[in-house]
Design a protein around this motif. Structure first.
Motif, PDB file in Angstrom:
ATOM      1  N   HIS A 119      87.150  25.645  44.959  1.00  0.00           N
ATOM      2  CA  HIS A 119      86.187  24.782  45.651  1.00  0.00           C
ATOM      3  C   HIS A 119      86.818  24.149  46.887  1.00  0.00           C
ATOM      4  O   HIS A 119      86.178  24.027  47.929  1.00  0.00           O
ATOM      5  CB  HIS A 119      85.676  23.719  44.690  1.00  0.00           C
ATOM      6  CG  HIS A 119      84.739  24.253  43.643  1.00  0.00           C
ATOM      7  ND1 HIS A 119      83.649  23.559  43.187  1.00  0.00           N
ATOM      8  CD2 HIS A 119      84.726  25.439  42.971  1.00  0.00           C
ATOM      9  CE1 HIS A 119      83.010  24.272  42.285  1.00  0.00           C
ATOM     10  NE2 HIS A 119      83.652  25.417  42.131  1.00  0.00           N
ATOM     11  N   GLN A 120      88.084  23.754  46.780  1.00  0.00           N
ATOM     12  CA  GLN A 120      88.764  23.109  47.907  1.00  0.00           C
ATOM     13  C   GLN A 120      88.931  24.057  49.086  1.00  0.00           C
ATOM     14  O   GLN A 120      88.731  23.673  50.243  1.00  0.00           O
ATOM     15  CB  GLN A 120      90.147  22.612  47.466  1.00  0.00           C
ATOM     16  CG  GLN A 120      90.126  21.384  46.579  1.00  0.00           C
ATOM     17  CD  GLN A 120      91.531  21.016  46.122  1.00  0.00           C
ATOM     18  OE1 GLN A 120      92.140  21.717  45.309  1.00  0.00           O
ATOM     19  NE2 GLN A 120      92.055  19.931  46.642  1.00  0.00           N
ATOM     20  N   THR A 128      93.144  31.865  44.770  1.00  0.00           N
ATOM     21  CA  THR A 128      93.485  30.521  44.296  1.00  0.00           C
ATOM     22  C   THR A 128      94.082  30.562  42.901  1.00  0.00           C
ATOM     23  O   THR A 128      94.065  31.590  42.226  1.00  0.00           O
ATOM     24  CB  THR A 128      92.234  29.621  44.271  1.00  0.00           C
ATOM     25  OG1 THR A 128      91.284  30.175  43.347  1.00  0.00           O
ATOM     26  CG2 THR A 128      91.598  29.513  45.655  1.00  0.00           C
ATOM     27  N   VAL A 186      94.476  25.734  53.245  1.00  0.00           N
ATOM     28  CA  VAL A 186      93.753  24.503  53.587  1.00  0.00           C
ATOM     29  C   VAL A 186      94.389  23.823  54.800  1.00  0.00           C
ATOM     30  O   VAL A 186      93.696  23.417  55.743  1.00  0.00           O
ATOM     31  CB  VAL A 186      93.712  23.545  52.382  1.00  0.00           C
ATOM     32  CG1 VAL A 186      93.263  22.150  52.807  1.00  0.00           C
ATOM     33  CG2 VAL A 186      92.784  24.090  51.295  1.00  0.00           C
ATOM     34  N   THR A 230      87.519  12.378  54.811  1.00  0.00           N
ATOM     35  CA  THR A 230      88.508  13.249  54.191  1.00  0.00           C
ATOM     36  C   THR A 230      89.818  12.533  54.015  1.00  0.00           C
ATOM     37  O   THR A 230      90.149  11.602  54.726  1.00  0.00           O
ATOM     38  CB  THR A 230      88.741  14.497  55.050  1.00  0.00           C
ATOM     39  OG1 THR A 230      89.231  14.087  56.332  1.00  0.00           O
ATOM     40  CG2 THR A 230      87.467  15.298  55.230  1.00  0.00           C
ATOM     41  N   ARG A 241      85.642  24.641  50.936  1.00  0.00           N
ATOM     42  CA  ARG A 241      85.270  23.451  51.711  1.00  0.00           C
ATOM     43  C   ARG A 241      86.081  23.345  52.990  1.00  0.00           C
ATOM     44  O   ARG A 241      85.554  22.994  54.044  1.00  0.00           O
ATOM     45  CB  ARG A 241      85.453  22.189  50.864  1.00  0.00           C
ATOM     46  CG  ARG A 241      84.355  21.946  49.848  1.00  0.00           C
ATOM     47  CD  ARG A 241      84.332  20.490  49.389  1.00  0.00           C
ATOM     48  NE  ARG A 241      85.571  20.115  48.743  1.00  0.00           N
ATOM     49  CZ  ARG A 241      85.801  20.197  47.427  1.00  0.00           C
ATOM     50  NH1 ARG A 241      84.865  20.688  46.637  1.00  0.00           N
ATOM     51  NH2 ARG A 241      86.956  19.806  46.918  1.00  0.00           N
ATOM     52  N   ALA A 242      87.371  23.635  52.908  1.00  0.00           N
ATOM     53  CA  ALA A 242      88.231  23.534  54.089  1.00  0.00           C
ATOM     54  C   ALA A 242      87.800  24.527  55.160  1.00  0.00           C
ATOM     55  O   ALA A 242      87.713  24.183  56.351  1.00  0.00           O
ATOM     56  CB  ALA A 242      89.686  23.770  53.705  1.00  0.00           C
ATOM     57  N   GLU A 277      90.820  24.521  42.981  1.00  0.00           N
ATOM     58  CA  GLU A 277      91.358  25.037  44.242  1.00  0.00           C
ATOM     59  C   GLU A 277      90.334  25.934  44.936  1.00  0.00           C
ATOM     60  O   GLU A 277      90.223  25.924  46.172  1.00  0.00           O
ATOM     61  CB  GLU A 277      92.645  25.818  43.998  1.00  0.00           C
ATOM     62  CG  GLU A 277      93.855  24.958  43.685  1.00  0.00           C
ATOM     63  CD  GLU A 277      95.145  25.764  43.656  1.00  0.00           C
ATOM     64  OE1 GLU A 277      95.150  26.903  44.173  1.00  0.00           O
ATOM     65  OE2 GLU A 277      96.147  25.261  43.109  1.00  0.00           O
ATOM     66  N   VAL A 318      93.269  16.787  50.002  1.00  0.00           N
ATOM     67  CA  VAL A 318      91.942  16.595  49.425  1.00  0.00           C
ATOM     68  C   VAL A 318      90.923  16.648  50.551  1.00  0.00           C
ATOM     69  O   VAL A 318      90.977  15.863  51.499  1.00  0.00           O
ATOM     70  CB  VAL A 318      91.845  15.254  48.672  1.00  0.00           C
ATOM     71  CG1 VAL A 318      90.427  15.052  48.148  1.00  0.00           C
ATOM     72  CG2 VAL A 318      92.854  15.210  47.535  1.00  0.00           C
ATOM     73  N   ILE A 319      89.989  17.578  50.456  1.00  0.00           N
ATOM     74  CA  ILE A 319      88.959  17.756  51.492  1.00  0.00           C
ATOM     75  C   ILE A 319      87.644  17.161  51.002  1.00  0.00           C
ATOM     76  O   ILE A 319      87.219  17.452  49.893  1.00  0.00           O
ATOM     77  CB  ILE A 319      88.759  19.252  51.810  1.00  0.00           C
ATOM     78  CG1 ILE A 319      90.067  19.864  52.320  1.00  0.00           C
ATOM     79  CG2 ILE A 319      87.665  19.435  52.846  1.00  0.00           C
ATOM     80  CD1 ILE A 319      90.580  19.278  53.604  1.00  0.00           C
ATOM     81  N   THR A 330      96.461  28.107  48.238  1.00  0.00           N
ATOM     82  CA  THR A 330      95.461  27.112  48.625  1.00  0.00           C
ATOM     83  C   THR A 330      96.037  26.063  49.565  1.00  0.00           C
ATOM     84  O   THR A 330      95.420  25.735  50.589  1.00  0.00           O
ATOM     85  CB  THR A 330      94.862  26.437  47.375  1.00  0.00           C
ATOM     86  OG1 THR A 330      94.258  27.442  46.556  1.00  0.00           O
ATOM     87  CG2 THR A 330      93.808  25.409  47.771  1.00  0.00           C
TER      88      THR A 330
END
Length: 420
Positions: A153-154, A146, A130, A4, A157-158, A151, A419-420, A126
């Protein structure tokens, strides 16, 4: 686990050095957990970020719930910070203990905080969520979740990578529209192939003239990742009838604002809030004669923006209109559908139960993100005014480079999302 890349400010959340400063007398729930769960008699130590408009309501909801202890607030507007945050919290608890911060990084650095309520404008959702996940906090984030499909998707994921409980903030999905789910799922109106949802318009660009920045507001921080612009009070107004919600620099219009409720409720009812659409059709086109965009899902279900009624489900046997038909149509039989956990009566209580038991909440981050993405895809379709095919896995429009460029946007330093 993949490598990451994180971008932080405020000296890596102050290198967590503030965690031992000004600790409250209350023990954080995370310190008294058992086998990964919080004990029943511990309170979730909570801080609220953003107390301009929706924040005070969420703050009050948490204070009324015995699961939470709200110990502090953060806002870049000093007037809101004191008047809508600190004063209200101190008055409620009958003390003078409420902590105040102008930088949310100072809150995330504290190890005594269990929960963050993120009630900032949409363009901040976001990044703060995150970073809160990375800092080990569970998050209640106001809707729409978001600003862009990327965003969405980010943020999911976080939450998954750091095993955090993150809920989207639409209470209306269950509390206003939940009664419809067993009716539709039981087949009471036949097979449902489409629904019409009436919400507001897409956003517009802001061209308001410059005015003098007030001393009590950190205007640069309020703008965050958004393009730099001259101050005007309407840009940062929390008015539910106008303000920043209208402008593409900060939000996705009232299409997304109320879409989080109504589209979110419709997708929940149809059992489709676990996915994004595969195609978006522009209005008044050969494929879609309706006055609003149409989103098509993998199973063929069509969801239209705008209709004659508030929310209308079109069934093979009859239509069902939210409100009008509430007492006219009943479920044919009992249906097993997703509900609030632990007998919770509202979304805040559902969130608390899930934090304690490490469960994904009713309005889990993925469901809220999918609804936000739907609204964003519709907005993009309105801009380009042509049919779009969406690849959810790759987060691109198939064969449309121009539209794909709109799934993310430039972010200005130092307000870049990790960025994750």
């Amino acid at each position: 686990m993949k490598k990451t890349s994180h971008t932080f400010t405020r000296r890596q959340f102050l290198a967590a050095s503030t965690a031992s400063i000004f600790l409250p007398s209350i023990i954080p729930g995370s310190a008294v957990g058992l086998n990964g769960k919080l004990s029943a008699n511990s309170r979730l130590i909570t801080m609220v970020i953003g107390v301009g408009s929706r924040g005070p309501d969420l703050q009050s909801g948490a204070m009324r719930d015995p699961n939470f202890q709200v110990i502090g607030v953060c806002d870049c507007n000093k007037k809101h910070l004191i008047e809508r945050g600190q004063n209200r919290i101190n008055n409620y608890y009958k003390n003078k203990d409420c902590l105040i911060f102008s930088h949310y990084e100072d809150i995330l650095a504290r190890k005594d905080v269990d929960v963050i309520i993120n009630a900032t404008p949409d363009h901040w959702h976001t990044k703060i969520t995150v970073e809160a996940c990375i800092a080990g906090k569970d998050v209640y984030c106001e809707k729409p979740l978001t600003l862009t499909p990327m965003e969405s998707h980010q943020i999911v994921r976080a939450a998954r990578m750091y095993n955090r409980v993150v809920t989207g903030g639409s209470q209306r999905v269950m509390e206003d529209y939940g009664y419809i789910a067993p009716i539709i799922r039981s087949g009471a109106i036949g097979h449902v192939k489409e629904a019409y949802v009436t919400v507001g318009n897409p956003p517009k660009e802001c061209y308001l003239p410059a005015e003098k920045e007030p001393e009590y507001l950190d205007w640069d921080r309020w703008q965050g990742q958004a393009p730099v612009a001259a101050y005007h009070p309407e840009r940062c107004s929390g008015s539910y009838g106008g303000g920043w919600r209208n402008y593409s620099e900060y939000g996705n219009g009232f299409l997304a604002d109320w879409g989080a409720h109504k589209f979110g409720g419709t997708l929940y009812i149809m059992g489709l809030d676990d996915q994004e659409p595969v195609e978006i059709l522009p209005p008044e086109s050969p494929e879609n004669p309706n006055q609003g965009c149409c989103a098509i899902y993998k199973n063929g279900f069509k969801l239209y923006h705008r209709g004659a009624k508030d929310i209308c489900f079109v069934g093979s046997e009859r239509n069902f209109n939210h409100g009008d038909d509430r007492n006219k149509v009943k479920p044919l039989h009992s249906v097993d559908i997703r509900r609030y956990h632990g007998g919770a009566k509202n979304i805040m209580a559902d969130f608390a139960y899930c934090v304690r038991n490490r469960l994904r909440p009713f309005q889990d981050v993925a469901y809220a993100a999918n609804t936000a993405t739907l609204c964003q895809l519709m907005n993009i379709c309105y801009k380009v005014n042509r049919p779009l095919k969406w690849d959810s896995e790759k987060c691109v429009f198939i064969g449309d480079e121009q539209a794909t460029k709109m799934v993310l946007r430039p972010q200005r330093f130092p307000y870049v999302i990790p960025v994750i």
